[in-house]
Design a protein around this motif. Structure first.
Motif, PDB file in Angstrom:
ATOM      1  N   THR A 234      -4.583  -1.185  -6.965  1.00  0.00           N
ATOM      2  CA  THR A 234      -3.397  -1.310  -8.023  1.00  0.00           C
ATOM      3  C   THR A 234      -3.922  -0.631  -9.224  1.00  0.00           C
ATOM      4  O   THR A 234      -3.385   0.014  -9.768  1.00  0.00           O
TER       5      THR A 234
ATOM      6  N   PHE B  76       4.894  -3.182  -4.305  1.00  0.00           N
ATOM      7  CA  PHE B  76       4.214  -4.002  -3.287  1.00  0.00           C
ATOM      8  C   PHE B  76       5.187  -4.600  -2.080  1.00  0.00           C
ATOM      9  O   PHE B  76       6.193  -4.940  -2.318  1.00  0.00           O
TER      10      PHE B  76
ATOM     11  N   TYR C 139      -3.984   3.060  -8.945  1.00  0.00           N
ATOM     12  CA  TYR C 139      -2.327   3.480  -9.333  1.00  0.00           C
ATOM     13  C   TYR C 139      -2.205   3.339 -10.757  1.00  0.00           C
ATOM     14  O   TYR C 139      -1.351   4.416 -11.337  1.00  0.00           O
TER      15      TYR C 139
ATOM     16  N   HIS D 185       6.691  -0.614 -11.437  1.00  0.00           N
ATOM     17  CA  HIS D 185       6.035  -1.428 -10.821  1.00  0.00           C
ATOM     18  C   HIS D 185       6.819  -2.514  -9.986  1.00  0.00           C
ATOM     19  O   HIS D 185       7.393  -3.384 -10.858  1.00  0.00           O
TER      20      HIS D 185
ATOM     21  N   LEU E  21      -3.639 -10.169  -9.929  1.00  0.00           N
ATOM     22  CA  LEU E  21      -2.758  -8.981  -9.941  1.00  0.00           C
ATOM     23  C   LEU E  21      -2.121  -9.257 -11.180  1.00  0.00           C
ATOM     24  O   LEU E  21      -1.839  -8.252 -12.112  1.00  0.00           O
TER      25      LEU E  21
END
Length: 619
Positions: free
Chosen positions: A294, A306, A297, A47, A355
């Motif tokens: 997101t 990102f 995913y 990530h 996020l």
């Protein structure tokens, strides 16, 4: 000879009693195996968030890395810009403040982040010339981004120098670098340069990987491209990753085709925002859209990076440009805010907060608290106490004479401005044609401004009337070399083709004055002067009893650049959308500070410089 068991006991037992781990127990690995990323043999999800050390003042590196960690990310990705470290032919800098890449990587490890290294040698990234040094173009035998020996020889020098700095920071040697990218979006370039045989493209790409390996990079290696462009950019045995791919079925189909029929599946550039050009609207992408993608995913085990998690700033003359048929050039603004989750000045945006909450629901590792925001200040109006006419600086610059105008590169200049001057022995009236303008020009006759020309708007013509013994002057600005697409090899600056008046070429005794303005010129030696319409330097000082970030309000100014305490903040331009310039507080001092502004248009005399608490990027 002693029994091996006795040797092991005599050597290792004291070490274990002292708490010292045997060397074999310290070995670290990161590999791609069985469709997974494995860290010391255990599956791990990447990530990642991209941010570029070159776009962030060094004193803020740790804060920005902590912001990534607090967003729920476990990895930071960064490009390396060749021209940022190879500052002149034969001159390398990996140690001065913002250029200490090794220190940035070590800080990432201290903050518990993996590092993905993207060394190019081509980067794109809306960075000047995509990271290539401008002087490569001076070698007529060198063909950029191709299987060309002079170019590859230059790439090898760069890769070797880079490896000397950071190869010891790979995970196999105890560092945080887990993956290294080979080239960048090469499949895209292949699709745009079909004049070059595909075999030559592939030979070039493979040679870059061999150079990386030969210099000491061990991988794992990866490539990144749009999933529909893999064919031109893939390398055998190297993991392909997809940029901007939101359809997971398409992602898996593309990766499976070129990587043993299985993953891992990674989107190496997932765009939560987008790039921005001068004279165009600022692009924003909605938070809900990014959060939804997101989560998709995360639910499907897709690894992602990102681009950008935090954009930062194109300080100095580092911003690049794009090209399309509508605009001969689309220069990028100074701010690289990118509408990213972490703003240009390091703030947690609503997109960041959304996020972060999403990541906390899915990740198994702890997500730390958000670090405190760096304080923001406003400064009382700064009086601009002194002005200097560019014409006075010109008197101390030794010009280069030539029968026709020379490019920046021919003048051994990379950035900034060149003043082209020509005296006429006979009067002449008509239309000035400057089709070879690269990129922006102010035109003067006998010191009076008669107009401006602009590659952005394809404005290459204007009427001029030059009297007997009159002088034509053209102040040309490099607005940033193209960093993406087929036009990358065509990146010389200044005036690159004949100057015409009424279709007649103007030749004979052109005088060219170099004004790179990478640093602040010594203005104290010149008399104060300010003539409306003539390029002028404004200077002022101000006192601070506390420091913090702030934003210069350039909304009433024309076009130019700003220095604060010698730091080159970048360009401003009334074409918008950016109206403010970010001033990092770490570049201010308690006590006296100095600002220097080079205002090119100078249509209105300025008396003060104002600051504001929030940036204006979309007006």
């Amino acid at each position: 000879m002693q029994p091996i068991s006795k040797i092991i006991t005599s050597v290792l037992l004291p070490a274990l009693l002292l708490g010292i781990k045997p060397i074999y127990a310290q070995k670290q690995t990161f590999e791609i195996k069985n469709g997974q990323f494995l860290d010391k043999g255990k599956p791990v999800q990447i990530h990642s968030g991209e941010m570029h050390y070159a776009r962030i003042p060094k004193p803020y590196w740790r804060h920005r890395l902590q912001m990534l960690k607090a967003m729920g990310l476990n990895t930071v990705a960064t490009y390396v810009f060749w021209n940022y470290h190879n500052t002149a032919p034969g001159v390398w800098d990996f140690t001065s403040e913002n250029r200490n890449l090794a220190e940035f990587i070590k800080l990432a490890k201290e903050e518990g982040l993996y590092v993905i290294l993207r060394p190019g040698p081509y980067a794109c990234a809306e960075w000047e010339f995509g990271g290539y040094p401008w002087w490569l173009q001076k070698n007529k035998d060198l063909v950029i981004r191709t299987n060309n020996k002079p170019f590859l020889d230059s790439c090898k020098v760069y890769i070797t120098k880079l490896a000397e700095q950071v190869s010891s920071l790979q995970v196999s040697k105890g560092g945080p670098i887990i993956m290294v990218q080979v080239e960048n979006e090469f499949g895209s370039y292949v699709s745009q340069r079909q004049d070059i045989p595909i075999e030559q493209h592939r030979a070039y790409n493979q040679t870059i990987q061999q150079m990386l390996t030969g210099a000491g990079f061990t991988g794992p290696f990866f490539t990144s491209d749009g999933s529909w462009l893999f064919e031109g950019g893939v390398i055998s045995g190297v993991l392909p990753t997809a940029n901007g791919e939101g359809n997971i079925d398409n992602l898996k189909k593309a990766v499976d085709k070129y990587h043993d029929g299985k993953g891992p599946y990674m989107v190496a550039e997932f765009y939560p925002g987008w790039l921005d050009h001068w004279a165009e609207p600022f692009v924003r992408i909605g938070t809900d859209e990014i959060v939804k993608q997101t989560e998709k995913y995360l639910q499907n085990g897709v690894h992602f990076n990102f681009y950008m998690a935090h954009g930062g700033t194109n300080f100095g003359f580092t911003s690049g440009a794009n090209y399309n048929e509508e605009h001969d050039i689309q220069p990028d603004i100074t701010s690289y805010d990118y509408d990213a989750p972490v703003s240009e000045s390091g703030w947690a945006t609503p997109k960041y907060m959304a996020l972060r909450e999403l990541m906390k629901k899915y990740v198994k590792y702890p997500v730390p608290a958000i670090p405190a925001q760096i304080s923001v200040i406003t400064i009382p109006d700064i009086p601009l106490s002194r002005t200097v006419d560019l014409a006075d600086l010109k008197k101390d610059i030794k010009p280069v004479s030539n029968d026709s105008p020379l490019t920046f590169e021919a003048l051994n200049q990379g950035y900034g401005y060149v003043l082209y001057s020509k005296r006429f022995t006979q009067p002449l009236s008509g239309t000035l044609h400057l089709n070879g303008l690269r990129d922006y020009a102010l035109v003067y006759v006998n010191g009076k401004k008669v107009g401006e020309l602009n590659r952005v708007d394809k404005k290459y013509d204007l009427p001029v009337t030059i009297p007997f013994n009159g002088t034509l002057e053209i102040l040309v600005e490099n607005m940033g070399r193209i960093n993406y697409g087929a036009e990358i090899p065509n990146n010389t600056k200044g005036i690159i083709s004949p100057v015409l008046i009424n279709d007649f070429e103007i030749t004979g005794n052109w005088q060219m004055y170099s004004l790179p303005l990478i640093s602040v010129p010594d203005l104290q030696r010149y008399p104060p002067k300010n003539t409306t319409g003539k390029p002028t330097f404004y200077t002022g000082t101000f006192e601070l009893d506390k420091i913090g970030d702030t934003f210069l309000d350039m909304g009433s100014w024309g076009k130019g650049i700003v220095f604060i305490n010698g730091h080159h903040l970048g360009r401003y331009w009334n074409a918008g959308p950016q109206q403010t310039l970010y001033v990092p507080g770490c570049w201010l001092t308690k006590g006296k500070n100095e600002v220097v502004i080079f205002e090119q248009q100078n249509d209105v005399a300025q008396t003060v410089l104002k600051t504001v608490e929030k940036p204006v990027l979309d007006k």
